[in-house]
Design a protein around this motif. Structure first.
Motif, PDB file in Angstrom:
ATOM      1  N   GLU A  84      21.033 -54.191   8.195  1.00  0.00           N
ATOM      2  CA  GLU A  84      20.902 -54.368   9.638  1.00  0.00           C
ATOM      3  C   GLU A  84      19.694 -53.630  10.208  1.00  0.00           C
ATOM      4  N   GLU A  85      18.968 -52.932   9.342  1.00  0.00           N
ATOM      5  CA  GLU A  85      17.813 -52.164   9.791  1.00  0.00           C
ATOM      6  C   GLU A  85      16.812 -53.077  10.487  1.00  0.00           C
ATOM      7  N   THR A  86      16.293 -52.592  11.573  1.00  0.00           N
ATOM      8  CA  THR A  86      15.337 -53.352  12.364  1.00  0.00           C
ATOM      9  C   THR A  86      14.057 -52.538  12.508  1.00  0.00           C
ATOM     10  N   GLN A  87      12.941 -53.190  12.316  1.00  0.00           N
ATOM     11  CA  GLN A  87      11.655 -52.537  12.503  1.00  0.00           C
ATOM     12  C   GLN A  87      11.456 -52.291  13.986  1.00  0.00           C
ATOM     13  N   ILE A  88      11.243 -51.039  14.360  1.00  0.00           N
ATOM     14  CA  ILE A  88      11.047 -50.693  15.761  1.00  0.00           C
ATOM     15  C   ILE A  88       9.587 -50.350  15.956  1.00  0.00           C
ATOM     16  N   THR A  89       8.961 -51.073  16.873  1.00  0.00           N
ATOM     17  CA  THR A  89       7.551 -50.869  17.141  1.00  0.00           C
ATOM     18  C   THR A  89       7.371 -50.564  18.611  1.00  0.00           C
ATOM     19  N   LEU A  90       6.821 -49.411  18.911  1.00  0.00           N
ATOM     20  CA  LEU A  90       6.532 -49.058  20.293  1.00  0.00           C
ATOM     21  C   LEU A  90       5.124 -49.508  20.624  1.00  0.00           C
ATOM     22  N   LYS A  91       4.978 -50.075  21.786  1.00  0.00           N
ATOM     23  CA  LYS A  91       3.659 -50.550  22.192  1.00  0.00           C
ATOM     24  C   LYS A  91       2.942 -49.454  22.967  1.00  0.00           C
ATOM     25  N   GLU A  92       1.656 -49.376  22.737  1.00  0.00           N
ATOM     26  CA  GLU A  92       0.843 -48.377  23.409  1.00  0.00           C
ATOM     27  C   GLU A  92      -0.165 -49.078  24.290  1.00  0.00           C
ATOM     28  N   VAL A  93      -0.630 -48.348  25.267  1.00  0.00           N
ATOM     29  CA  VAL A  93      -1.699 -48.875  26.093  1.00  0.00           C
ATOM     30  C   VAL A  93      -2.905 -49.003  25.200  1.00  0.00           C
ATOM     31  N   GLY A  94      -3.547 -50.175  25.229  1.00  0.00           N
ATOM     32  CA  GLY A  94      -4.667 -50.442  24.346  1.00  0.00           C
ATOM     33  C   GLY A  94      -5.864 -49.554  24.628  1.00  0.00           C
TER      34      GLY A  94
END
Length: 148
Positions: free
Chosen positions: A118-128
């Motif tokens: 059930e592991e999910t890749q978590i990606t936080l978005k940053e200001v470019g």
């Protein structure tokens, strides 16, 4: 007279809401016709006209069932996580020389494997960066018509 027309419109809207709800639950046109007092040909026309609403209501009904029976990913993760915590606590209290402990280890490993699935890749978005922002502006400007 105008008040009566308004009441008829409200009644028709209520009938359509009932129709959408019942069709989303898979109730037949015949049963709906008897239940809300609208002819089957009218209901068939409503079925065509309101297909999007019926599909959306069906999707909501399905989501509620998934939540109720732990089918959603979030619920499964919670369930496996809680079970894993209980198993680990029980293992900590056991004497490892006991034979049933092997089974407890087996259950722990299986539960951990289920949780891992059930592991999910978590990606936080940053200001470019400034470069990314400049690229975005240049790409958007390709659609702007320049008039000197």
């Amino acid at each position: 007279m105008k008040e009566r027309k308004t009441m008829i419109k409200v009644a028709k809207i209520d009938q359509k809401e009932q129709f959408i709800e019942l069709r989303a639950k898979g109730v037949s046109y015949d049963e709906i016709s008897k239940g809300i007092g609208v002819s089957k040909p009218t209901l068939i026309k409503w079925g065509r006209d309101l297909q999007l609403e019926i599909s959306n209501r069906y999707a909501l009904e399905l989501e509620l069932l998934q939540e109720k029976y732990y089918v959603s990913k979030k619920k499964r993760i919670e369930l496996f996580g809680e079970q894993l915590v209980r198993l680990i606590e029980e293992l900590a209290n056991r004497d490892l020389s006991e034979i049933p402990t092997e089974k407890l280890y087996d259950m722990t490993m299986k539960t951990a494997a289920s949780l891992k699935q059930e592991e999910t890749q978590i990606t936080l978005k940053e200001v470019g960066s400034m470069e990314d922002t400049l690229d975005d502006l240049l790409n958007k400007s390709a659609y702007i018509e320049w008039k000197p």
